[in-house]
Structure formats: structure tokens, C-alpha cells
Design a protein around this motif. Sequence first.
Motif, PDB file in Angstrom:
ATOM      1  N   VAL A 114      41.124  39.479  44.043  1.00  0.00           N
ATOM      2  CA  VAL A 114      42.268  40.356  44.334  1.00  0.00           C
ATOM      3  C   VAL A 114      42.861  40.003  45.696  1.00  0.00           C
ATOM      4  CG1 VAL A 114      42.980  42.755  44.744  1.00  0.00           C
ATOM      5  CG2 VAL A 114      41.412  42.226  42.866  1.00  0.00           C
ATOM      6  N   ASP A 115      41.976  39.791  46.667  1.00  0.00           N
ATOM      7  CA  ASP A 115      42.442  39.459  48.021  1.00  0.00           C
ATOM      8  C   ASP A 115      43.256  38.156  48.028  1.00  0.00           C
ATOM      9  OD1 ASP A 115      42.443  39.529  50.959  1.00  0.00           O
ATOM     10  OD2 ASP A 115      41.143  37.778  50.764  1.00  0.00           O
ATOM     11  N   LYS A 116      42.723  37.122  47.404  1.00  0.00           N
ATOM     12  CA  LYS A 116      43.427  35.832  47.412  1.00  0.00           C
ATOM     13  C   LYS A 116      44.723  35.910  46.601  1.00  0.00           C
ATOM     14  CE  LYS A 116      39.613  32.703  48.441  1.00  0.00           C
ATOM     15  NZ  LYS A 116      38.895  31.464  48.058  1.00  0.00           N
ATOM     16  N   ALA A 117      44.661  36.569  45.450  1.00  0.00           N
ATOM     17  CA  ALA A 117      45.872  36.688  44.616  1.00  0.00           C
ATOM     18  C   ALA A 117      46.973  37.399  45.400  1.00  0.00           C
ATOM     19  CB  ALA A 117      45.557  37.448  43.330  1.00  0.00           C
ATOM     20  N   ASN A 118      46.580  38.413  46.168  1.00  0.00           N
ATOM     21  CA  ASN A 118      47.586  39.174  46.903  1.00  0.00           C
ATOM     22  C   ASN A 118      48.075  38.445  48.152  1.00  0.00           C
ATOM     23  OD1 ASN A 118      47.581  41.090  44.966  1.00  0.00           O
ATOM     24  ND2 ASN A 118      46.289  42.548  46.069  1.00  0.00           N
ATOM     25  N   ARG A 119      47.400  37.352  48.489  1.00  0.00           N
ATOM     26  CA  ARG A 119      47.914  36.501  49.581  1.00  0.00           C
ATOM     27  C   ARG A 119      48.767  35.357  49.038  1.00  0.00           C
ATOM     28  NH1 ARG A 119      42.272  35.556  52.461  1.00  0.00           N
ATOM     29  NH2 ARG A 119      43.362  34.163  53.885  1.00  0.00           N
ATOM     30  N   SER A 120      48.908  35.286  47.708  1.00  0.00           N
ATOM     31  CA  SER A 120      49.681  34.185  47.101  1.00  0.00           C
ATOM     32  C   SER A 120      51.178  34.377  47.264  1.00  0.00           C
ATOM     33  CB  SER A 120      49.363  34.089  45.608  1.00  0.00           C
ATOM     34  OG  SER A 120      49.944  35.190  44.909  1.00  0.00           O
ATOM     35  N   GLY A 121      51.588  35.649  47.491  1.00  0.00           N
ATOM     36  CA  GLY A 121      53.025  35.915  47.647  1.00  0.00           C
ATOM     37  C   GLY A 121      53.795  36.019  46.341  1.00  0.00           C
ATOM     38  N   ILE A 122      53.117  36.018  45.204  1.00  0.00           N
ATOM     39  CA  ILE A 122      53.826  36.116  43.910  1.00  0.00           C
ATOM     40  C   ILE A 122      54.518  37.481  43.813  1.00  0.00           C
ATOM     41  CG2 ILE A 122      53.549  36.219  41.388  1.00  0.00           C
ATOM     42  CD1 ILE A 122      51.189  34.182  41.794  1.00  0.00           C
ATOM     43  N   GLN A 134      49.706  30.552  37.157  1.00  0.00           N
ATOM     44  CA  GLN A 134      50.513  30.189  35.976  1.00  0.00           C
ATOM     45  C   GLN A 134      51.277  31.402  35.447  1.00  0.00           C
ATOM     46  OE1 GLN A 134      50.877  27.083  35.425  1.00  0.00           O
ATOM     47  NE2 GLN A 134      49.160  26.427  36.699  1.00  0.00           N
ATOM     48  N   ALA A 135      50.670  32.582  35.542  1.00  0.00           N
ATOM     49  CA  ALA A 135      51.321  33.784  34.994  1.00  0.00           C
ATOM     50  C   ALA A 135      52.550  34.162  35.813  1.00  0.00           C
ATOM     51  CB  ALA A 135      50.331  34.953  34.963  1.00  0.00           C
ATOM     52  N   GLN A 136      52.500  33.926  37.140  1.00  0.00           N
ATOM     53  CA  GLN A 136      53.578  34.387  38.028  1.00  0.00           C
ATOM     54  C   GLN A 136      53.941  35.832  37.676  1.00  0.00           C
ATOM     55  OE1 GLN A 136      55.364  32.391  40.711  1.00  0.00           O
ATOM     56  NE2 GLN A 136      53.331  31.507  40.560  1.00  0.00           N
ATOM     57  N   GLU A 143      55.778  28.021  46.332  1.00  0.00           N
ATOM     58  CA  GLU A 143      55.167  28.646  47.523  1.00  0.00           C
ATOM     59  C   GLU A 143      53.773  29.196  47.221  1.00  0.00           C
ATOM     60  OE1 GLU A 143      59.507  30.152  49.170  1.00  0.00           O
ATOM     61  OE2 GLU A 143      57.906  31.641  48.951  1.00  0.00           O
ATOM     62  N   SER A 144      53.655  29.877  46.072  1.00  0.00           N
ATOM     63  CA  SER A 144      52.357  30.480  45.748  1.00  0.00           C
ATOM     64  C   SER A 144      51.326  29.401  45.419  1.00  0.00           C
ATOM     65  CB  SER A 144      52.488  31.491  44.608  1.00  0.00           C
ATOM     66  OG  SER A 144      53.038  30.906  43.461  1.00  0.00           O
ATOM     67  N   LYS A 145      51.793  28.309  44.832  1.00  0.00           N
ATOM     68  CA  LYS A 145      50.886  27.196  44.520  1.00  0.00           C
ATOM     69  C   LYS A 145      50.287  26.639  45.822  1.00  0.00           C
ATOM     70  CE  LYS A 145      50.808  22.857  42.012  1.00  0.00           C
ATOM     71  NZ  LYS A 145      51.607  21.814  41.348  1.00  0.00           N
ATOM     72  N   ALA A 146      51.129  26.461  46.805  1.00  0.00           N
ATOM     73  CA  ALA A 146      50.667  25.933  48.095  1.00  0.00           C
ATOM     74  C   ALA A 146      49.703  26.915  48.773  1.00  0.00           C
ATOM     75  CB  ALA A 146      51.865  25.655  49.000  1.00  0.00           C
ATOM     76  N   LYS A 147      50.037  28.200  48.714  1.00  0.00           N
ATOM     77  CA  LYS A 147      49.176  29.204  49.351  1.00  0.00           C
ATOM     78  C   LYS A 147      47.808  29.272  48.664  1.00  0.00           C
ATOM     79  CE  LYS A 147      52.776  32.191  51.216  1.00  0.00           C
ATOM     80  NZ  LYS A 147      53.672  33.299  50.877  1.00  0.00           N
ATOM     81  N   LEU A 148      47.804  29.244  47.333  1.00  0.00           N
ATOM     82  CA  LEU A 148      46.521  29.323  46.616  1.00  0.00           C
ATOM     83  C   LEU A 148      45.706  28.046  46.777  1.00  0.00           C
ATOM     84  CD1 LEU A 148      47.611  31.287  43.413  1.00  0.00           C
ATOM     85  CD2 LEU A 148      46.086  32.086  45.217  1.00  0.00           C
ATOM     86  N   LEU A 149      46.396  26.929  46.926  1.00  0.00           N
ATOM     87  CA  LEU A 149      45.684  25.669  47.172  1.00  0.00           C
ATOM     88  C   LEU A 149      44.939  25.747  48.506  1.00  0.00           C
ATOM     89  CD1 LEU A 149      45.288  22.875  45.848  1.00  0.00           C
ATOM     90  CD2 LEU A 149      47.182  22.038  47.256  1.00  0.00           C
ATOM     91  N   ALA A 150      45.591  26.348  49.483  1.00  0.00           N
ATOM     92  CA  ALA A 150      44.958  26.501  50.807  1.00  0.00           C
ATOM     93  C   ALA A 150      43.766  27.461  50.753  1.00  0.00           C
ATOM     94  CB  ALA A 150      45.994  27.005  51.807  1.00  0.00           C
ATOM     95  N   LEU A 151      43.762  28.356  49.752  1.00  0.00           N
ATOM     96  CA  LEU A 151      42.676  29.351  49.632  1.00  0.00           C
ATOM     97  C   LEU A 151      41.605  28.919  48.626  1.00  0.00           C
ATOM     98  CD1 LEU A 151      44.927  32.567  49.414  1.00  0.00           C
ATOM     99  CD2 LEU A 151      43.445  31.948  51.341  1.00  0.00           C
ATOM    100  N   LYS A 152      41.733  27.704  48.096  1.00  0.00           N
ATOM    101  CA  LYS A 152      40.856  27.241  47.019  1.00  0.00           C
ATOM    102  C   LYS A 152      39.376  27.256  47.435  1.00  0.00           C
ATOM    103  CE  LYS A 152      40.671  23.499  43.643  1.00  0.00           C
ATOM    104  NZ  LYS A 152      41.204  22.204  43.236  1.00  0.00           N
ATOM    105  N   ALA A 153      38.545  27.734  46.523  1.00  0.00           N
ATOM    106  CA  ALA A 153      37.103  27.769  46.795  1.00  0.00           C
ATOM    107  C   ALA A 153      36.496  26.388  46.598  1.00  0.00           C
ATOM    108  CB  ALA A 153      36.444  28.772  45.854  1.00  0.00           C
ATOM    109  N   SER A 154      35.455  26.083  47.351  1.00  0.00           N
ATOM    110  CA  SER A 154      34.783  24.789  47.146  1.00  0.00           C
ATOM    111  C   SER A 154      33.276  24.969  47.273  1.00  0.00           C
ATOM    112  CB  SER A 154      35.278  23.774  48.176  1.00  0.00           C
ATOM    113  OG  SER A 154      35.109  24.291  49.470  1.00  0.00           O
ATOM    114  N   PHE A 210      58.641  38.607  42.107  1.00  0.00           N
ATOM    115  CA  PHE A 210      59.783  38.641  43.029  1.00  0.00           C
ATOM    116  C   PHE A 210      59.388  38.221  44.438  1.00  0.00           C
ATOM    117  CE2 PHE A 210      62.195  42.323  40.714  1.00  0.00           C
ATOM    118  CZ  PHE A 210      62.607  41.425  39.738  1.00  0.00           C
ATOM    119  N   GLY A 211      58.102  37.998  44.683  1.00  0.00           N
ATOM    120  CA  GLY A 211      57.604  37.823  46.033  1.00  0.00           C
ATOM    121  C   GLY A 211      57.128  39.168  46.547  1.00  0.00           C
ATOM    122  N   GLY A 212      56.096  39.157  47.401  1.00  0.00           N
ATOM    123  CA  GLY A 212      55.584  40.420  47.922  1.00  0.00           C
ATOM    124  C   GLY A 212      54.080  40.385  48.040  1.00  0.00           C
TER     125      GLY A 212
END
Lengths: 305, 191
Positions: free
Chosen positions: A241-249, A190-192, B180-191, A254-256
Motif C-alpha cells: 500500500v505504501d509503495k503503491a501510494n508513492r507511485s503517483g497514479i 498496469q492497472a493505472q 512517471e509511475s513506472k519510474a517511481k515504482l522502479l525506484a521502489l523495486k524490491a530486491s 489522475f495522479g495523486g
Amino acid sequence: MSATAQQAEQKAVDPALFETVLELIRRTSTILPDDVVRAIETAHATEEKGSNADVALNIIGCNIGLAKDKSAPICQDTGTILFYIHTPVGYDQLALEEAATEAVREATRIGYLRQNSVDSLTGKNSGDNTGPGSPVFHFHQWRKPHVEIKVMLKGGGCENMNAQYSLPHPDLGGRDLAGVENAILDCVLQAQGQGCGPGILGVCIGGDRGTSYAFAKEQLLRLLDDTNTDPVLGDLEKRIVDKANRSGIGPMGFGGKTTLLACKIGVANRLPASFFVSIAYMCWAYRRRGVEIDAASGAAVGWLY
Amino acid sequence: MANYNLTTPLDEATVRSLNVGDTVSISGRLYTGRDAMHHRIHTGTKPPVDLAGHIIYHCGPVMVKEGDHWKCNAAGPTTSSREEPYQWEVMRDYGIRGVIGKGGMGPKTLDGCAKYGAVYLHAIGGAAQVCAQWIKRVDGVDWMDLGSPEAIWHLWVEDFMTIVTMDAHGKSLHKEIFEESKAKLLALKAS
């Protein structure tokens, strides 16, 4: 005695304390702590050269250097001025609060701080960063002989990105680590880029709505490269941190590759009926510093961070 | 992605030629404006300056008075999304060609950009000293009764660097990255 100390004396506050706190504010507003600078530099090295993320982190790097060289604010948004203070038993906390408040006024007049305290009903700016609830003081006693003051300037842009979740949550999960993890990552989503990322998260699991947020913010007093004493929380911090940094935000959204620089998580007991996850989002302009003060003289004996 | 050096006031054709990802360095006049300023305009007060062709900079600077002039001590962008309810109206009614801010804005502003010919220019949030270096002069101020951070400061800038993140073709980098980030985080979602 300096001119500012003379000014403090005229206002009947302890001149040594006043000078120490004023210098603490100057350092906090203008010199980013080493652990934060290192984390930004490490992150920068991972970004693709010439990308928008690279451009953003380049400018951020220049800005950190300029602010230090010019002794000018890193960010124009002073944010909330948060004092975390430990004093020996029997120490006059009121005198310290008065000296610190006067130092805030002086720092605002000099321009280390922006006039940032606004009457919530009339919209009138007090002009000197003081007024009901500002600055914020958290006092604690301890059994050590010296006084410790930590100060954090938390900008409004990142403060607006803070979030609190009550678990169970229909989309995010239940009252377990998976639910907590999903809640924290939802806050990141949500923060982007709006909280001036790459960000740093302070998180509290538990507490009531009020204490949970306060405790989340206190996690931001930890060093970025420390290790959580609880291995379960330590693993969770790394995973976030790992997952957030794989989000591409990415930086600024700006992406990265760099969305978060760190995540610091603490726990507080909760009521059987409540399960809050509170997240304090801190911007890259992570201004926090501290000082150890001789209780008798009010002079600085050591600087923190 | 292209690099442009533009001087305010801007014309519609130039602004419409910009695309998301372009780097734009702005020179000339910038007016600051944020929450209280936009709210006041929204409730019917005319702006004290002619905004046609100009850019509003979402910024509440640290200003210090030195003698009879103002010195800008720090001036990075503030979060733009708070102006989402108002920005399109200012595009429609007063002909601004762009805003500089941070964090991007929403669908109303994106529609306004396409309809009236404007762009959203992203500055680097928190970079108050770098931005202050690009501000060469402070030539005046209006609406100081709103408080210094909310006042309309008349800045003169040189090569103020920004990135187009919302253009007049309906494209928003913020919308894209969110999806894009929503889709990526959805794929990484914990369960």
C-alpha cells in the motif's frame, strides 16, 4: 406477506429466504460498507484541495451518499455476482441456491442490478443475470447452527485488471517475498486508473491457477482495517500500500496520493513446480455485504459489514 | 487548466482549443456506445443516428421501463480501452468530436484526436448516481438487440462533468502518469 414474497411462493422457492437474499442484494448494490467509506474519507483528506484527485474523490463521496439515499446502484456495473455461503451440516443448499437465484432475477427486474450475464458464444444477454456460471455460488458447510451468506459485486472494469504471475519472472524476480512484492506492484502499474481506483487488492500466493484466483478474491471478504494474522504477510500488505501510494497514479489514474486503499494477502500451498501470485483488483465501489440467517425460518438475524 | 461549459454538437475549433487538465461540463445530447456497438460499426453497419459533432459516452446504463418511457437508474462510465481498436475510425468516418469514458485510451485514439479534432473526456468511474443525476431525460434507444448495456441510448444531459485527459494536441495524461509511475515504482523495486 409482501408482494415479492408472494411472487417467490408462486415460483416455489422459500419466500423468507427469497426476501432475505433480495434485501441483501439491495443493501450490497446501494450502500457501501462502513469500512470502505471510512478508508475513502481518510484518503480524501490526504489529497491536495482542488486537484483532479480531490475532484474525483469528492464526486465519489457524493455518489456514495446519493446511492444510499435513493436506494439505487452505487455503480451501474453490477459485475460478477459472487455468493459465499456457509450452511449447517444437513442444510438444503439447493433450496437456498434456487431462492437466491430467484432473488437475483427480482433484483434485476427492480433495477438494483443491471442485466449483466451474456452468452459467450452468441453475445445474447439473458436479461436476468442468470445462466451458465451466473450468479456464482461458493458453498461451504460449517458446524455452526446458522446460515451465513456473503455477497460481493465485482465490476467488470476492475475484474479486467486482475493479474496472475508465475514466478520466477525475468523482470520481477524469484520465488521469494521480493518477487511477490514486485509482481503485485506490477499489477498496480498496469492497472493505472482503469480498475476505478483507488483500488483494493486481494492477493493469493500459491495454489494452482484456478484456486489461486478464487482465493485471491476471497481475501476481499476481509475488513479493510483488520490485521493479517501472519505478521510477514501483514508487513507485506503495508509495504504494498505504501509503495503503491508513492507511485503517483492516484484516484482514477489522475495522479495523486491514493492509489490503493488496502491490500489483503493470503497464502495457499503450491506444487513444488508452481509459484503463482494472483491479484484480484477491486474498485473503490467495493460492494460486499453479508447476512446471518436463521436456518429454520430463513429470516435475517444479523447483518454483516 | 480552464473550466468550460459546452453544448453538443461541438464544433472542431472549440474541441481543438481544449487541453489536458481542463474541466468540461457537457450539456445536450449524448449517445451511449460501447463494445458491441463499436464492433458493429467497425464491421460495416452505419450508425442509426447522425454522430457528427457528437460525443459517444462509453456507458452501459441501468435502465428501467416505466410505462412508455425509460428511467435511468445508474449510468457511470465503462472502461474505454476496449474501444481502442475502433474509436479512431468512428472519429474519421462519422465526425464525433469526443468520447466520455474512464481509464483513458491508447495511441490510435490519441492520433485520431489530433487528426480529426476530438478529445477524450474522463468521467468518474463508478459514480453511477452522480452521473445519472446529470442525465435529465432518456429520449430513445437503438440497437436494443445488442442487449440493454450495449444499446445506443439517447441521453439528454445537463452539466455532465468531465476532465480532458487526452487532447487534440497529442497530449495524454494517461501516458504521462504511466511513465512517471513506472519510474517511481522502479525506484521502489524490491530486491
